[in-house]
Design a protein around this motif. Structure first.
Motif, PDB file in Angstrom:
ATOM      1  N   LEU A 205       9.087  99.038  16.707  1.00 21.82           N
ATOM      2  CA  LEU A 205       7.819  98.317  16.779  1.00 21.82           C
ATOM      3  C   LEU A 205       6.929  98.890  17.876  1.00 21.82           C
ATOM      4  O   LEU A 205       7.387  99.181  18.978  1.00 21.82           O
ATOM      5  N   VAL A 206       5.664  99.048  17.567  1.00 26.46           N
ATOM      6  CA  VAL A 206       4.650  99.428  18.544  1.00 26.46           C
ATOM      7  C   VAL A 206       3.589  98.335  18.514  1.00 26.46           C
ATOM      8  O   VAL A 206       3.588  97.483  17.622  1.00 26.46           O
ATOM      9  N   PRO A 207       2.687  98.300  19.507  1.00 27.10           N
ATOM     10  CA  PRO A 207       1.649  97.267  19.493  1.00 27.10           C
ATOM     11  C   PRO A 207       0.932  97.186  18.150  1.00 27.10           C
ATOM     12  O   PRO A 207       0.582  98.199  17.552  1.00 27.10           O
ATOM     13  N   TRP A 208       0.764  95.961  17.690  1.00 22.22           N
ATOM     14  CA  TRP A 208       0.098  95.639  16.424  1.00 22.22           C
ATOM     15  C   TRP A 208       0.878  96.107  15.193  1.00 22.22           C
ATOM     16  O   TRP A 208       0.389  95.996  14.074  1.00 22.22           O
ATOM     17  N   GLY A 209       2.075  96.636  15.370  1.00 26.62           N
ATOM     18  CA  GLY A 209       2.909  96.999  14.229  1.00 26.62           C
ATOM     19  C   GLY A 209       2.359  98.109  13.369  1.00 26.62           C
ATOM     20  O   GLY A 209       2.680  98.206  12.177  1.00 26.62           O
ATOM     21  N   MET A 210       1.563  99.004  13.940  1.00 31.01           N
ATOM     22  CA  MET A 210       0.869 100.022  13.145  1.00 31.01           C
ATOM     23  C   MET A 210       1.808 101.048  12.523  1.00 31.01           C
ATOM     24  O   MET A 210       1.429 101.733  11.576  1.00 31.01           O
ATOM     25  N   ARG A 211       3.020 101.173  13.041  1.00 37.92           N
ATOM     26  CA  ARG A 211       3.950 102.153  12.484  1.00 37.92           C
ATOM     27  C   ARG A 211       4.623 101.660  11.213  1.00 37.92           C
ATOM     28  O   ARG A 211       5.367 102.397  10.571  1.00 37.92           O
ATOM     29  N   GLY A 212       4.380 100.432  10.850  1.00 35.11           N
ATOM     30  CA  GLY A 212       5.055  99.857   9.696  1.00 35.11           C
ATOM     31  C   GLY A 212       4.805 100.634   8.418  1.00 35.11           C
ATOM     32  O   GLY A 212       3.691 101.089   8.147  1.00 35.11           O
ATOM     33  N   SER A 213       5.852 100.781   7.613  1.00 42.04           N
ATOM     34  CA  SER A 213       5.714 101.471   6.325  1.00 42.04           C
ATOM     35  C   SER A 213       4.848 100.672   5.360  1.00 42.04           C
ATOM     36  O   SER A 213       4.439 101.193   4.317  1.00 42.04           O
ATOM     37  N   GLU A 214       4.560  99.431   5.719  1.00 40.82           N
ATOM     38  CA  GLU A 214       3.726  98.579   4.863  1.00 40.82           C
ATOM     39  C   GLU A 214       2.275  99.051   4.809  1.00 40.82           C
ATOM     40  O   GLU A 214       1.503  98.589   3.965  1.00 40.82           O
ATOM     41  N   TYR A 215       1.908  99.954   5.708  1.00 40.25           N
ATOM     42  CA  TYR A 215       0.525 100.429   5.769  1.00 40.25           C
ATOM     43  C   TYR A 215       0.439 101.906   5.386  1.00 40.25           C
ATOM     44  O   TYR A 215       1.231 102.724   5.858  1.00 40.25           O
ATOM     45  N   SER A 216      -0.530 102.242   4.556  1.00 40.12           N
ATOM     46  CA  SER A 216      -0.845 103.649   4.315  1.00 40.12           C
ATOM     47  C   SER A 216      -1.576 104.190   5.544  1.00 40.12           C
ATOM     48  O   SER A 216      -1.863 103.448   6.491  1.00 40.12           O
ATOM     49  N   LEU A 217      -1.895 105.480   5.533  1.00 35.48           N
ATOM     50  CA  LEU A 217      -2.520 106.093   6.704  1.00 35.48           C
ATOM     51  C   LEU A 217      -3.837 105.403   7.062  1.00 35.48           C
ATOM     52  O   LEU A 217      -4.077 105.067   8.228  1.00 35.48           O
ATOM     53  N   ILE A 218      -4.692 105.174   6.081  1.00 32.96           N
ATOM     54  CA  ILE A 218      -5.972 104.517   6.352  1.00 32.96           C
ATOM     55  C   ILE A 218      -5.749 103.076   6.785  1.00 32.96           C
ATOM     56  O   ILE A 218      -6.437 102.557   7.675  1.00 32.96           O
ATOM     57  N   GLU A 219      -4.768 102.413   6.192  1.00 32.37           N
ATOM     58  CA  GLU A 219      -4.493 101.017   6.548  1.00 32.37           C
ATOM     59  C   GLU A 219      -3.969 100.876   7.967  1.00 32.37           C
ATOM     60  O   GLU A 219      -4.148  99.827   8.594  1.00 32.37           O
ATOM     61  N   LYS A 220      -3.319 101.908   8.488  1.00 34.06           N
ATOM     62  CA  LYS A 220      -2.883 101.860   9.884  1.00 34.06           C
ATOM     63  C   LYS A 220      -4.102 101.743  10.801  1.00 34.06           C
ATOM     64  O   LYS A 220      -4.086 100.990  11.786  1.00 34.06           O
ATOM     65  N   ALA A 221      -5.150 102.494  10.501  1.00 31.57           N
ATOM     66  CA  ALA A 221      -6.391 102.356  11.268  1.00 31.57           C
ATOM     67  C   ALA A 221      -7.030 101.000  11.017  1.00 31.57           C
ATOM     68  O   ALA A 221      -7.610 100.388  11.923  1.00 31.57           O
ATOM     69  N   ASN A 222      -6.894 100.499   9.790  1.00 32.12           N
ATOM     70  CA  ASN A 222      -7.489  99.208   9.445  1.00 32.12           C
ATOM     71  C   ASN A 222      -6.852  98.045  10.193  1.00 32.12           C
ATOM     72  O   ASN A 222      -7.470  96.982  10.329  1.00 32.12           O
ATOM     73  N   VAL A 223      -5.614  98.214  10.639  1.00 26.07           N
ATOM     74  CA  VAL A 223      -4.977  97.157  11.426  1.00 26.07           C
ATOM     75  C   VAL A 223      -5.831  96.845  12.655  1.00 26.07           C
ATOM     76  O   VAL A 223      -6.079  95.676  12.981  1.00 26.07           O
ATOM     77  N   LEU A 224      -6.300  97.889  13.329  1.00 31.90           N
ATOM     78  CA  LEU A 224      -7.139  97.685  14.514  1.00 31.90           C
ATOM     79  C   LEU A 224      -8.592  97.422  14.138  1.00 31.90           C
ATOM     80  O   LEU A 224      -9.275  96.620  14.777  1.00 31.90           O
ATOM     81  N   ARG A 225      -9.076  98.093  13.103  1.00 29.33           N
ATOM     82  CA  ARG A 225     -10.463  97.848  12.679  1.00 29.33           C
ATOM     83  C   ARG A 225     -10.640  96.401  12.230  1.00 29.33           C
ATOM     84  O   ARG A 225     -11.652  95.761  12.534  1.00 29.33           O
ATOM     85  N   GLY A 226      -9.649  95.889  11.497  1.00 28.97           N
ATOM     86  CA  GLY A 226      -9.729  94.503  11.060  1.00 28.97           C
ATOM     87  C   GLY A 226      -9.698  93.542  12.223  1.00 28.97           C
ATOM     88  O   GLY A 226     -10.416  92.533  12.236  1.00 28.97           O
ATOM     89  N   LEU A 227      -8.852  93.839  13.218  1.00 28.93           N
ATOM     90  CA  LEU A 227      -8.768  92.967  14.386  1.00 28.93           C
ATOM     91  C   LEU A 227     -10.111  92.884  15.098  1.00 28.93           C
ATOM     92  O   LEU A 227     -10.508  91.823  15.592  1.00 28.93           O
ATOM     93  N   MET A 228     -10.833  93.995  15.141  1.00 26.27           N
ATOM     94  CA  MET A 228     -12.140  93.997  15.799  1.00 26.27           C
ATOM     95  C   MET A 228     -13.233  93.389  14.919  1.00 26.27           C
ATOM     96  O   MET A 228     -13.975  92.500  15.343  1.00 26.27           O
TER      97      MET A 228
END
Length: 528
Positions: free
Chosen positions: A415-438
């Motif tokens: 686990l890393v902050p915000w769970g961005m390494r999760g396989s549940e996210y594609s490459l663009i969705e990993k960025a969206n984890v933070l973009r969505g939070l903002m």
């Protein structure tokens, strides 16, 4: 032997090529340089307007990213072909970006509004928004320009200045490397997301279990859920993540792994967050009432799918606000509500945090912090990044060490902050984890300023349970205790944990599992 040898222009195309209508047209463009510049700029502006109008947050999905890459490459190729000059590498991106920014003016969100470098959060917003766009959209455009220029010089009827063999070879090698990099990026973007199977205590996948990522239609928008269950016949538990804007798919998968052996555990990326980031627009329709309506609609979808009359609703932080309102609207749909990191009044919490920050600055002699907070004044704040500044001090306001089991499981899962390494996210969705939070935060949080459950929710017609950590910020916990003490409900019970802070349901995942199976279900579950 004595005859003079003349070097033939290697860039001169065959006669039949020069006679083609397209090449004759290009020759006209190349003779009148302003025509070539106009075509290059026009194509760049046209694609910028098109993308900015149809995909103002591009790229928000893998599909949008691939379309953007193709659009940029084609626009760059046309610009390079029309200008027959590497100056197109300057003109095309500048014209494209200018048109793109004009087309999406008025789109709300920290990552798409004005550029700010006055804080680390402003820089992060720039990287996640315009930086990502530059990599996905502008790099292919530059490569397209290079190919267009090379093609133009090959087709040109004008003699080109000779280049050294070394320079020519270096150019070809660089072009091949850039092309390979672009292809690799396409593969990474297109690589699908997935979620691991539900495993038994022996570590093997459980036969007949469910582990899926699914798109569902809620409120006329596509949104994503994750389902983990050892059996489809177990009680259904819907988890509402915090924020607003936070995606917790990896966190809920890791820390609810044991829970999924006894429940159908459903995680949901709410509209505008994580995998559902593309659903943020039109942002004016993302209201608090719509978020509650989406929760109810998802509840009914799960009831029908798993043939259950009622489900359990678990809310964390902002999710506890959403959960309380959903239960208040439709108590008949839920066995019980469980609040973790319970929120009562965001505005009053923020006001108390403001004074707690000033008191902390005075205790620690942090003059700069005190000056900054006084400059901001009491909340609410029009600038969402002010809230980010305050959040940066949460750990100092209430320092503690989370439970060892929580730290060990998180470390083992990577686990890393915000769970961005999760396989549940594609490459663009990993960025969206933070973009969505903002961006989702900036849209939704101002709408929460008038909420106060002490006034608005004095009764819930379902059994209600609250999980509270002793290291929770006093600005939150004091309000939660006050509200819960006066709340009327068929049954209510509070659980307090000495080693937990705000995210109790994760930090005390083992205890939460026991509470659900040993207390909540026996007291509330009436079967399907």
């Amino acid at each position: 032997m004595g005859a003079a040898q003349h070097q033939l222009p290697t860039t001169l195309p065959p006669t039949r090529l020069r006679e083609r209508p397209l090449v004759r047209l290009l020759d006209a463009l190349w003779r009148e340089r302003w025509l070539g510049v106009s075509v290059a700029a026009g194509m760049a502006v046209l694609t910028g307007l098109l993308v900015g109008t149809t995909m103002p947050r591009a790229p928000a999905t893998a599909g949008q990213a691939l379309v953007l890459m193709l659009t940029g490459f084609v626009a760059g190729g046309i610009a390079g072909l029309a200008m027959r000059s590497r100056w197109a590498m300057v003109l095309a991106p500048v014209a494209h970006v200018a048109a793109f920014e004009v087309a999406r003016l008025g789109t709300p969100g920290i990552t798409v509004e004005r550029i700010r470098f006055d804080s680390a959060y402003g820089l992060l917003a720039f990287i996640l928004g315009r930086g990502l766009y530059g990599v996905i959209g502008l790099l292919p455009m530059l490569l397209g320009v290079a190919y267009g220029v090379a093609l133009a010089r090959r087709w040109s009827s004008q003699r080109q200045p000779p280049s050294s063999r070394l320079r020519h070879s270096a150019g070809r090698a660089l072009g091949a490397l850039a092309t390979a990099g672009l292809i690799a990026l396409v593969v990474l973007i297109a690589w699908p997301a997935s979620t691991p199977p539900v495993r038994g205590t022996d570590g093997r996948p459980i036969a007949g279990s469910i582990a899926t990522l699914e798109r569902v239609r809620l409120g006329e928008h596509d949104q994503w859920i994750m389902i983990h269950a050892a059996s489809a016949d177990a009680p259904v538990l819907l988890y509402l993540s915090g924020g607003p804007g936070q995606s917790d798919l990896m966190f809920s998968r890791v820390f609810f792994e044991d829970l999924a052996r006894d429940f159908v555990v459903v995680g949901w990326d709410q509209r505008g967050t994580g995998k559902s980031y593309a659903a943020l627009d039109p942002a004016e329709t993302l209201t608090l009432d719509q978020a509650v309506a989406d929760t109810v609609e998802l509840t009914n979808y799960l009831r029908a799918r798993f043939d259950e009359q009622k489900i359990y609703l678990l809310g964390e932080s902002w999710g506890s606000t959403l959960g309380v309102l959903a239960v208040q609207w439709h108590p008949e749909l839920y066995h019980a509500f469980i609040g973790s990191g319970q929120m009562v009044s965001q505005r009053e919490t923020d006001r108390r945090l403001y004074h707690d920050m000033l008191a902390y600055a005075e205790r620690t002699g942090n003059v700069e912090m005190a000056r900054t907070m006084r400059r901001y004044g009491e909340p609410p704040y029009a600038d969402p990044l002010v809230y980010a500044y305050v959040m940066g001090y949460y750990e100092q306001l209430s320092p503690y060490t989370p439970p060892a089991a929580y730290l060990e499981r998180g470390s083992a899962a990577g686990l890393v902050p915000w769970g961005m390494r999760g396989s549940e996210y594609s490459l663009i969705e990993k960025a969206n984890v933070l973009r969505g939070l903002m961006d989702m935060f900036s849209v939704m949080y101002p709408q929460l300023q008038e909420i106060d459950f002490r006034r608005d929710v004095t009764r819930l017609d379902v059994p209600t349970y609250m999980l509270m950590g002793e290291h929770e910020l006093a600005a939150r916990s004091d309000l939660a205790h006050e509200w819960f003490a006066h709340l009327e409900a068929p049954h209510k019970q509070e659980f307090t944990f000495p080693d937990a802070g705000h995210s109790v349901v994760f930090e005390e995942f083992q205890a939460f599992h026991r509470i659900m199976t040993d207390i909540v279900v026996p007291e509330t579950y009436q079967g399907g």
